[in-house]
Design a protein around this motif. Structure first.
Motif, PDB file in Angstrom:
ATOM      1  N   LEU A 186      -6.502  36.574 -19.721  1.00  0.00           N
ATOM      2  CA  LEU A 186      -7.905  36.209 -19.907  1.00  0.00           C
ATOM      3  C   LEU A 186      -8.803  37.327 -19.366  1.00  0.00           C
ATOM      4  CD1 LEU A 186      -9.503  33.849 -20.964  1.00  0.00           C
ATOM      5  CD2 LEU A 186      -9.512  32.868 -18.691  1.00  0.00           C
ATOM      6  N   GLY A 214      -9.128  39.876 -21.759  1.00  0.00           N
ATOM      7  CA  GLY A 214      -9.842  39.518 -22.973  1.00  0.00           C
ATOM      8  C   GLY A 214     -11.347  39.569 -22.847  1.00  0.00           C
ATOM      9  N   PRO A 249     -14.865  40.920 -22.787  1.00  0.00           N
ATOM     10  CA  PRO A 249     -15.409  42.165 -23.337  1.00  0.00           C
ATOM     11  C   PRO A 249     -15.994  43.060 -22.229  1.00  0.00           C
ATOM     12  CG  PRO A 249     -16.262  40.273 -24.527  1.00  0.00           C
ATOM     13  CD  PRO A 249     -15.540  39.737 -23.347  1.00  0.00           C
ATOM     14  N   VAL A 307     -18.566  44.851 -22.149  1.00  0.00           N
ATOM     15  CA  VAL A 307     -20.008  44.758 -21.940  1.00  0.00           C
ATOM     16  C   VAL A 307     -20.351  43.590 -21.005  1.00  0.00           C
ATOM     17  CG1 VAL A 307     -20.430  43.391 -24.027  1.00  0.00           C
ATOM     18  CG2 VAL A 307     -22.261  44.796 -23.088  1.00  0.00           C
ATOM     19  N   VAL A 308     -19.505  42.548 -21.039  1.00  0.00           N
ATOM     20  CA  VAL A 308     -19.719  41.428 -20.116  1.00  0.00           C
ATOM     21  C   VAL A 308     -19.423  41.874 -18.681  1.00  0.00           C
ATOM     22  CG1 VAL A 308     -18.951  39.116 -19.474  1.00  0.00           C
ATOM     23  CG2 VAL A 308     -19.258  39.700 -21.883  1.00  0.00           C
ATOM     24  N   PHE A 313     -22.361  43.791 -17.581  1.00  0.00           N
ATOM     25  CA  PHE A 313     -23.479  42.920 -17.253  1.00  0.00           C
ATOM     26  C   PHE A 313     -23.261  42.256 -15.890  1.00  0.00           C
ATOM     27  CE2 PHE A 313     -25.360  38.554 -17.734  1.00  0.00           C
ATOM     28  CZ  PHE A 313     -26.670  38.960 -17.523  1.00  0.00           C
ATOM     29  N   THR A 365     -16.389  52.505 -21.532  1.00  0.00           N
ATOM     30  CA  THR A 365     -17.743  52.963 -21.787  1.00  0.00           C
ATOM     31  C   THR A 365     -18.825  51.993 -21.321  1.00  0.00           C
ATOM     32  OG1 THR A 365     -16.860  53.956 -23.788  1.00  0.00           O
ATOM     33  CG2 THR A 365     -19.250  53.903 -23.566  1.00  0.00           C
ATOM     34  N   MET A 366     -18.842  50.812 -21.928  1.00  0.00           N
ATOM     35  CA  MET A 366     -19.997  49.941 -21.759  1.00  0.00           C
ATOM     36  C   MET A 366     -20.215  49.507 -20.316  1.00  0.00           C
ATOM     37  SD  MET A 366     -20.884  50.318 -24.677  1.00  0.00           S
ATOM     38  CE  MET A 366     -22.456  49.490 -24.605  1.00  0.00           C
ATOM     39  N   LEU A 389     -23.641  50.640 -17.827  1.00  0.00           N
ATOM     40  CA  LEU A 389     -24.642  49.744 -17.273  1.00  0.00           C
ATOM     41  C   LEU A 389     -24.775  49.837 -15.755  1.00  0.00           C
ATOM     42  CD1 LEU A 389     -24.059  46.581 -19.491  1.00  0.00           C
ATOM     43  CD2 LEU A 389     -26.207  47.835 -19.304  1.00  0.00           C
ATOM     44  N   SER A 442     -12.627  53.209 -27.118  1.00  0.00           N
ATOM     45  CA  SER A 442     -13.494  52.749 -28.195  1.00  0.00           C
ATOM     46  C   SER A 442     -14.619  53.731 -28.497  1.00  0.00           C
ATOM     47  CB  SER A 442     -14.048  51.366 -27.868  1.00  0.00           C
ATOM     48  OG  SER A 442     -14.749  51.405 -26.659  1.00  0.00           O
ATOM     49  N   GLY A 488     -15.557  41.387 -29.077  1.00  0.00           N
ATOM     50  CA  GLY A 488     -15.968  41.942 -27.796  1.00  0.00           C
ATOM     51  C   GLY A 488     -16.315  43.419 -27.840  1.00  0.00           C
ATOM     52  N   THR A 517     -17.985  46.904 -28.286  1.00  0.00           N
ATOM     53  CA  THR A 517     -19.390  47.280 -28.253  1.00  0.00           C
ATOM     54  C   THR A 517     -19.639  48.729 -28.645  1.00  0.00           C
ATOM     55  OG1 THR A 517     -19.532  45.785 -26.385  1.00  0.00           O
ATOM     56  CG2 THR A 517     -21.489  47.066 -26.878  1.00  0.00           C
ATOM     57  N   ALA A 518     -19.023  49.647 -27.883  1.00  0.00           N
ATOM     58  CA  ALA A 518     -19.357  51.065 -28.059  1.00  0.00           C
ATOM     59  C   ALA A 518     -19.154  51.526 -29.497  1.00  0.00           C
ATOM     60  CB  ALA A 518     -18.500  51.910 -27.108  1.00  0.00           C
ATOM     61  N   MET A 563     -21.691  49.914 -31.856  1.00  0.00           N
ATOM     62  CA  MET A 563     -23.042  50.423 -31.664  1.00  0.00           C
ATOM     63  C   MET A 563     -23.255  51.700 -32.485  1.00  0.00           C
ATOM     64  SD  MET A 563     -24.626  50.343 -27.890  1.00  0.00           S
ATOM     65  CE  MET A 563     -24.205  51.983 -27.357  1.00  0.00           C
ATOM     66  N   SER A 595     -22.094  41.553 -28.865  1.00  0.00           N
ATOM     67  CA  SER A 595     -21.818  42.461 -27.751  1.00  0.00           C
ATOM     68  C   SER A 595     -22.901  43.529 -27.648  1.00  0.00           C
ATOM     69  CB  SER A 595     -20.460  43.132 -27.928  1.00  0.00           C
ATOM     70  OG  SER A 595     -19.476  42.158 -28.040  1.00  0.00           O
ATOM     71  N   LEU A 633     -26.012  41.984 -26.325  1.00  0.00           N
ATOM     72  CA  LEU A 633     -25.925  41.795 -24.873  1.00  0.00           C
ATOM     73  C   LEU A 633     -26.229  43.113 -24.155  1.00  0.00           C
ATOM     74  CD1 LEU A 633     -25.250  40.295 -22.282  1.00  0.00           C
ATOM     75  CD2 LEU A 633     -22.829  40.704 -22.725  1.00  0.00           C
ATOM     76  N   TYR A 634     -25.649  44.197 -24.671  1.00  0.00           N
ATOM     77  CA  TYR A 634     -25.890  45.492 -24.033  1.00  0.00           C
ATOM     78  C   TYR A 634     -27.376  45.848 -24.060  1.00  0.00           C
ATOM     79  CZ  TYR A 634     -26.481  50.429 -23.397  1.00  0.00           C
ATOM     80  OH  TYR A 634     -26.950  51.646 -22.951  1.00  0.00           O
ATOM     81  N   ALA A 688     -24.302  36.408 -22.887  1.00  0.00           N
ATOM     82  CA  ALA A 688     -23.061  36.680 -22.160  1.00  0.00           C
ATOM     83  C   ALA A 688     -22.203  35.426 -22.085  1.00  0.00           C
ATOM     84  CB  ALA A 688     -23.370  37.199 -20.758  1.00  0.00           C
ATOM     85  N   LEU A 692     -20.469  34.764 -25.314  1.00  0.00           N
ATOM     86  CA  LEU A 692     -19.303  35.650 -25.474  1.00  0.00           C
ATOM     87  C   LEU A 692     -18.121  35.146 -24.662  1.00  0.00           C
ATOM     88  CD1 LEU A 692     -20.764  39.269 -25.506  1.00  0.00           C
ATOM     89  CD2 LEU A 692     -19.229  38.281 -27.191  1.00  0.00           C
ATOM     90  N   ILE A 693     -18.407  34.724 -23.408  1.00  0.00           N
ATOM     91  CA  ILE A 693     -17.334  34.218 -22.546  1.00  0.00           C
ATOM     92  C   ILE A 693     -16.697  32.970 -23.161  1.00  0.00           C
ATOM     93  CG2 ILE A 693     -16.915  33.002 -20.362  1.00  0.00           C
ATOM     94  CD1 ILE A 693     -17.058  35.803 -19.705  1.00  0.00           C
ATOM     95  N   VAL A 743     -14.389  33.998 -25.889  1.00  0.00           N
ATOM     96  CA  VAL A 743     -13.157  34.568 -25.338  1.00  0.00           C
ATOM     97  C   VAL A 743     -12.233  33.460 -24.823  1.00  0.00           C
ATOM     98  CG1 VAL A 743     -12.235  35.917 -23.424  1.00  0.00           C
ATOM     99  CG2 VAL A 743     -14.131  36.804 -24.771  1.00  0.00           C
ATOM    100  N   LEU A 744     -12.809  32.493 -24.111  1.00  0.00           N
ATOM    101  CA  LEU A 744     -12.003  31.383 -23.598  1.00  0.00           C
ATOM    102  C   LEU A 744     -11.359  30.608 -24.737  1.00  0.00           C
ATOM    103  CD1 LEU A 744     -14.287  29.955 -20.741  1.00  0.00           C
ATOM    104  CD2 LEU A 744     -12.108  31.155 -20.490  1.00  0.00           C
ATOM    105  N   ASN A 763      -8.514  32.644 -26.345  1.00  0.00           N
ATOM    106  CA  ASN A 763      -7.313  32.653 -25.524  1.00  0.00           C
ATOM    107  C   ASN A 763      -6.595  31.316 -25.554  1.00  0.00           C
ATOM    108  OD1 ASN A 763      -6.460  34.979 -23.562  1.00  0.00           O
ATOM    109  ND2 ASN A 763      -8.620  35.215 -24.019  1.00  0.00           N
TER     110      ASN A 763
END
Lengths: 296, 287, 260
Positions: free
Chosen positions: A108, A111, A113, A115-116, A119, A223-224, A228, B122, B213, B215-216, B219, B240, B243-244, B260, B263-264, B267-268, B271
Motif C-alpha cells: 500500500l 501504491g 502516488p 504527488v501525495v 503534499f 520527482t513530484m 514540493l 517518470s 497516480g 504525475t511528472a 504533466m 495527480s 493535486l500538484y 489528495a 487519490l488515497i 489507491v486503497l 489495493n
C-alpha cells in the motif's frame, strides 16, 4: 490454420520486443534533444559548472547534482536500516499470518502516488522541521534561518518512498536462503539472533544490496515529492537545513516555461539523470542475477 | 563458579536477543505507523470536503472553487487510453516469454530491457513523451500523448503480473492439450489464459493504479487544461497533476486536501480489489 | 491369452529404426529398433531413468516441447516418417493420443474436458458433441458415475475417475494409438484394477503402448513387452516369453527382481 498461427506468433513477438524498442526510442530522443547543448556548452562545464541560471545562459548543473545526491544519501541513511530491520522482522520474527498482512501494508505504501507524498511532506514534514527541528539546530548555530523546505524534508519523504523497495526485495532474498543454512547454524548451538546476523544476512547480502541500489535509483529518479518540499534553490547546500534543487525537480518545474535552448538544457539534464539511473539499474540487475545463481 | 559464569553468559545472550527482536520490531512499527499517519492525516483533513458538488461540478477560478469533474473525466480518459494500449501488448509479451521464447540470447536481451524499462524514472518518460509524441509526432499536449506515455510506463507491471500467473499453470495442462492435437495458440487461448484471468486482472488493476497516480510524465505530455476534453487530441488535466498544481500554488487548502483524499481512496480501493482477486481466485488447480 | 498371442501379427503401426535421442549432449536413447503392432498392447518396462518414458514421448513428438532435444533415426507411423520434413504434427497427435502419469484434466467441467479435442478440431454440433461425451464416458466406464454432474468441475472427481476422464478425453479425438505413461502409478489399487480392466477392452479398437513400473501389470495386460536399460532396448518379445523365458540375462535379472 498454419499461416494464421504464424501471423499470431509474429504479433506476439513484436509485442515482446516493444519494451526494447521503447527503451531504444527513449534513449535516442532524450539524447537527440539534449546533446546539442552538451556539445556546445561542453560536457565538463555542464556537469561541473556551479551556476544554474538558464535565463542568463549558465547551465552548470553541479548544484543540481549536489541536491540530488544530498537528498538521496539522506534517504538511504534513514531508509536502509529501517528497511533491513523491517525485512528481518518480517521474514524471521513475525508469524507468517501477520507477515502477510504487514506485506500488504508495505505494498500500500508503494501504491500511494508520489504527488501525495509530496503534499504530505509539504503540509506536515516541512512545518515540523521549521517548528521542531530548527530550534534544536539553533542551539548550536543561533544564526541559522530556515523555512523547512530542505534536504532533510526531502530525505525523510524519500526514505518512506524507498522503504517498500528495500523491504520487499530484502525480505524475499532473506526468505530465499536455503533452510539448511539456518538449520545447520541452529544445530551448532547458535541462537536465532546469531543465525540471522551471521548466516542469513550474509547469505542474502546480494539481494539486500540490489534492494538498496534499486531504492537509490528510485530516490534519484523521484520527482513530484521532492519538487514540493526541497525548496528548489539551485545552490550547493551547506547543511541539511538548506533548500536544494534536484535534477528531476528542475526538469519538471522549468519545462513548462522554458525557451528552446533552455529546453535543450533540460533534456541534457535528462541525459545525465538517465545515464545515472541506467548504470544503477544495470548494476542491480547483475547483482540480482548473482543472487539467483547462489540460491538455486 | 563455572556454572554462574554460564548463567551470566546466557542472561547476556537473552537480553541481547530481546534487544535485537525489539529493535527490528520498533522499526517495523515505525514503518506501519508512517503508513497509517499519512493515510489517516490526508483522509481526516480531506474527507469532509468531498461531497457531491466537489465530484460533479467543474473547477472554477483555476480550481480555487467548484469541483473537479473535468479533472476526473481527464483522469479516466488518459488512464483508459494508456491501459487500452498497454493491455494487449503486455499480455502478448508475457505469453511470448513463457510460452514461445526459447532461452536464447535474444530473449535474455529482451527481458533485460523490459526490466530496464521498469526502472526508468517518470520524469524521463515525461521528457520522452514530450519530445516524441507531443513534438515529433505532432500530437501536441493531449490525452493520446499522455495515454501512450503511460502505456509504456505500465507495460512492465502488466508483463510481470501476467507472466507470474502464466508460470503457475501446470505443464501438465499444456501437455494434455497438445497431446489432443491442439496447436500452441489453441492451448494458450483455450486452456492457459482461462487459468490466468485473476493474475492478469490483478496486473491490470495495479497498472491502473500506477497510471492514475502518475504525475511528472503526465504533466509534460497531457498539459494542464481544465476543460473537459472532447477528443483524445485535446489537452486535459489528471487528478495527480491537479493535486500538484493546487499544492504548489497554494490555491485552496480545502480543495487540495479533498483531491489528495480522493487519490488515497482510489489507491486503497485498487489495493483492496487486487488483494481480493489474488486471494479468492488465485492459482487453485486442485492437486 | 494363448489364442490371442498365436494369431499372426497383422498390421504394423510403428516401425522404429536406429533411434537416438539427446538432451543437449546427454544421450538418453541409443540405437532403438522396435516394431509396434496394431490392436495390441505393448508394455515398456525397465528401471527408472532407462529411457522408456522418453521413448514413449517420441511417438507423438511430445519431446518437441523440451528444449535442447535432438533426434536422429526414423520413426515410421503408418509407413510415414513422423520426423520427416513437412509431416503434420497436429495430425499425428490426433491419431496418437496420450494419457499421462498424473491425471491432468483441465480446470473445466467434465463435459468441457471430453469435448475439448473435438471442438479444437472443428466439431460444433451440440448433439454430436453430446453423443461423443456419452460414448467415450461409457467406453471408460465412467458414464454411470458422472452422468448427473457433467457440468461440474472435473477437478472434483477422485484420482481414478480423473484418469478415466483423461482417457475418455483422449478417445474423443478418435485416435488409432493411445500412449500411456504409467497411467496407474498415481492411483490406488481399486482404481488401478478398473483401468487395467479397461485396457483389454480398448485393445480391441486401439493400439496401446504403455509404460509401467509395475511388472505384474505388464504381465497382466500386455501382448508384447520391451525391456529398456540405460537408454537401450535389451529385448522385445511376446510378453509370455519375456516373463517366462527371456533371451537376455539382464532381462531375467530385472524380471526376477535382482535390480531396479
Amino acid at each position: 490454420m498454419k499461416t494464421y498461427e504464424k501471423v499470431i506468433e509474429k504479433i506476439i513477438m513484436i509485442s515482446a520486443v516493444m519494451s526494447t524498442i521503447s527503451v531504444a526510442l527513449i534513449t535516442v530522443f532524450i539524447f537527440q534533444s539534449g546533446l546539442p547543448v552538451l556539445a556546445e556548452y561542453g560536457v565538463l562545464d555542464f556537469i561541473f559548472g556551479t551556476t544554474w541560471s538558464p535565463t542568463n545562459g549558465s547551465y552548470g548543473i553541479l548544484p543540481l547534482i549536489a541536491g540530488t545526491l544530498a537528498v538521496t544519501l539522506g534517504a538511504l541513511v534513514i531508509g536502509i536500516p529501517t528497511g533491513i530491520a523491517c525485512a528481518i522482522f518480517l521474514s524471521e520474527i513475525l508469524p507468517k499470518k501477520w507477515a502477510k498482512a504487514f506485506k500488504s501494508a508495505i505494498e500500500l505504501l508503494a501504491g500511494i502516488p508520489s504527488v501525495v507524498y509530496g503534499f504530505f511532506g509539504l503540509v506536515v514534514i516541512v512545518p515540523a522541521i521549521r517548528n521542531y527541528v530548527l530550534p534544536i539546530y539553533q542551539i548550536f548555530d543561533p544564526d541559522i534561518s530556515a523555512t523547512g523546505f530542505s534536504i532533510l524534508a526531502g530525505a525523510v519523504i524519500l526514505a518512506i518512498m524507498i522503504l517498500p523497495t528495500i523491504v520487499s526485495i530484502s525480505e524475499n532474498s532473506i526468505t530465499a536462503v536455503p533452510r539448511e543454512f539456518k538449520e545447520a547454524s541452529l544445530a551448532l548451538g547458535a541462537n536465532k539472533m546469531e543465525t540471522i546476523v551471521k548466516v542469513l544476512i550474509p547469505a542474502a547480502s546480494s539481494g539486500i544490496l540490489s534492494s538498496i541500489i534499486l531504492g537509490m535509483g528510485r530516490a534519484i529518479g523521484e520527482t513530484m515529492a521532492v519538487l514540493l518540499i526541497t525548496g528548489n534553490m539551485a545552490k550547493v547546500p551547506g547543511s541539511i537545513m538548506d533548500p536544494v534543487a534536484t535534477l528531476t525537480g528542475t526538469i519538471a518545474m522549468e519545462m513548462g516555461y522554458a525557451s528552446p535552448t533552455h529546453q535543450q538544457a533540460l533534456f541534457a539534464v535528462g541525459i545525465i539523470l538517465f545515464v545515472i539511473i541506467m548504470l544503477l539499474n544495470i548494476i542491480a540487475q547483475f547483482s540480482m542475477r548473482g543472487l539467483g545463481g547462489k540460491t538455486n | 563458579m563455572d556454572r554462574i559464569k554460564h548463567e551470566n553468559l546466557k542472561r547476556i545472550k537473552t537480553s541481547k536477543n530481546l534487544l535485537f527482536y525489539g529493535g527490528t520490531g520498533v522499526f517495523a512499527a515505525i514503518t506501519l505507523a508512517t503508513l497509517i499517519i499519512i493515510i489517516g492525516y490526508i483522509l481526516v483533513n480531506g474527507l469532509t470536503h468531498i461531497n457531491l458538488e466537489f465530484l460533479t461540478q467543474e473547477p472554477k477560478r483555476m480550481g480555487k472553487e467548484g469541483g473537479i469533474f473535468s479533472v476526473i473525466i481527464g483522469t479516466l480518459m488518459v488512464t483508459g487510453v494508456g491501459i487500452l494500449i498497454a493491455t494487449p501488448i503486455g499480455i502478448a509479451a508475457a505469453i511470448y516469454f513463457t510460452e514461445y521464447a526459447k532461452n536464447g540470447k535474444g530473449v535474455t536481451i529482451i527481458r533485460f530491457f523490459t526490466e530496464i524499462l521498469a526502472g526508468i524514472p517518470s520524469i524521463i518518460f515525461g521528457l520522452f513523451g514530450f519530445a516524441f509524441f507531443v513534438i515529433f509526432l505532432g500530437m501536441g499536449w493531449s490525452v493520446i500523448s499522455g495515454g501512450l506515455t503511460l502505456a509504456l510506463m505500465v507495460l512492465p507491471t502488466l508483463i510481470r503480473a501476467t507472466e507470474e500467473s502464466l508460470k503457475t499453470v501446470p505443464m501438465a495442462y499444456r501437455e494434455g492439450s497438445l497431446s489432443l492435437g491442439a496447436t500452441r495458440w489453441q492451448t494458450i487461448v483455450k486452456v492457459i489464459i482461462p487459468c490466468c484471468k485473476p493474475g492478469i486482472l490483478t496486473g491490470l488493476i495495479l497498472g491502473i493504479g500506477r497510471a492514475i497516480g502518475e504525475t511528472a510524465a503526465v504533466m509534460l505530455t497531457v498539459g494542464g487544461s481544465l476543460r473537459i476534453p472532447t477528443s483524445i487530441f485535446d489537452s486535459t488535466r489528471t487528478m495527480s497533476v491537479h493535486l500538484y498544481v493546487l499544492a504548489a500554488e497554494g490555491l485552496s487548502q480545502e480543495k487540495t486536501y479533498a483531491t489528495a483524499a480522493l487519490l488515497i481512496i482510489i489507491v486503497l480501493l485498487i489495493n483492496t480489489i487486487a488483494n481480493l482477486i489474488s486471494s479468492r481466485l488465485g492459482g487453485n488447480y486442485g492437486n | 491369452m494363448e489364442t490371442k498371442l498365436t494369431t499372426d501379427i497383422n498390421e504394423i503401426k510403428f516401425e522404429i529404426e536406429k533411434l537416438n535421442l539427446y538432451y543437449g549432449s546427454f544421450q538418453a536413447l541409443k540405437e532403438i529398433d522396435m516394431t509396434i503392432y496394431g490392436n495390441k498392447i505393448t508394455a515398456l518396462i525397465g528401471p527408472s531413468g532407462c529411457g522408456k518414458s522418453t521413448f514413449l514421448r517420441t511417438l507423438n513428438r511430445m519431446n518437441d516441447l523440451i528444449q535442447g532435444v535432438t533426434i536422429d533415426g526414423t520413426i515410421q507411423f503408418d509407413e510415414q516418417d513422423i520426423y520427416g520434413t513437412g509431416y503434420d504434427i497436429i495430425e499425428l497427435r490426433k491419431k496418437v493420443g496420450m494419457v499421462f502419469q498424473k491425471p491432468n484434466p483441465f480446470p473445466k467441467t467434465i463435459y468441457e474436458n471430453v469435448v475439448y479435442g473435438p471442438k479444437i478440431h472443428g466439431e460444433k454440433d451440440r448433439s454430436k458433441l453430446d453423443h461423443i461425451v456419452e460414448r467415450t464416458l461409457k467406453e471408460v466406464a465412467l458414464w454411470e458415475e458422472v452422468k448427473d454432474r457433467l457440468h461440474k468441475p472435473a477437478l472434483g472427481l477422485s484420482g481414478g475417475q480423473q484418469q478415466r476422464l483423461c482417457i475418455a478425453r483422449c478417445l474423443a479425438v478418435e485416435p488409432e494409438v493411445i500412449l500411456m505413461d504409467e497411467p496407474t502409478s498415481a492411483l490406488d489399487p481399486v482404481a488401478t484394477s478398473k483401468i487395467e480392466g479397461l485396457l483389454e477392452e480398448l485393445a480391441e479398437k486401439y493400439t496401446i503402448v504403455i509404460v509401467t513400473h509395475n511388472m505384474q501389470q505388464a504381465g497382466r495386460v500386455s501382448d508384447f513387452t520391451s525391456f529398456f536399460l540405460n537408454g537401450k532396448v535389451i529385448e522385445t518379445d511376446k510378453t509370455e516369453v519375456i516373463f517366462s523365458n527371456p533371451a537376455n540375462k539382464k532381462t531375467e535379472d530385472y524380471i526376477t527382481g535382482r535390480f531396479g
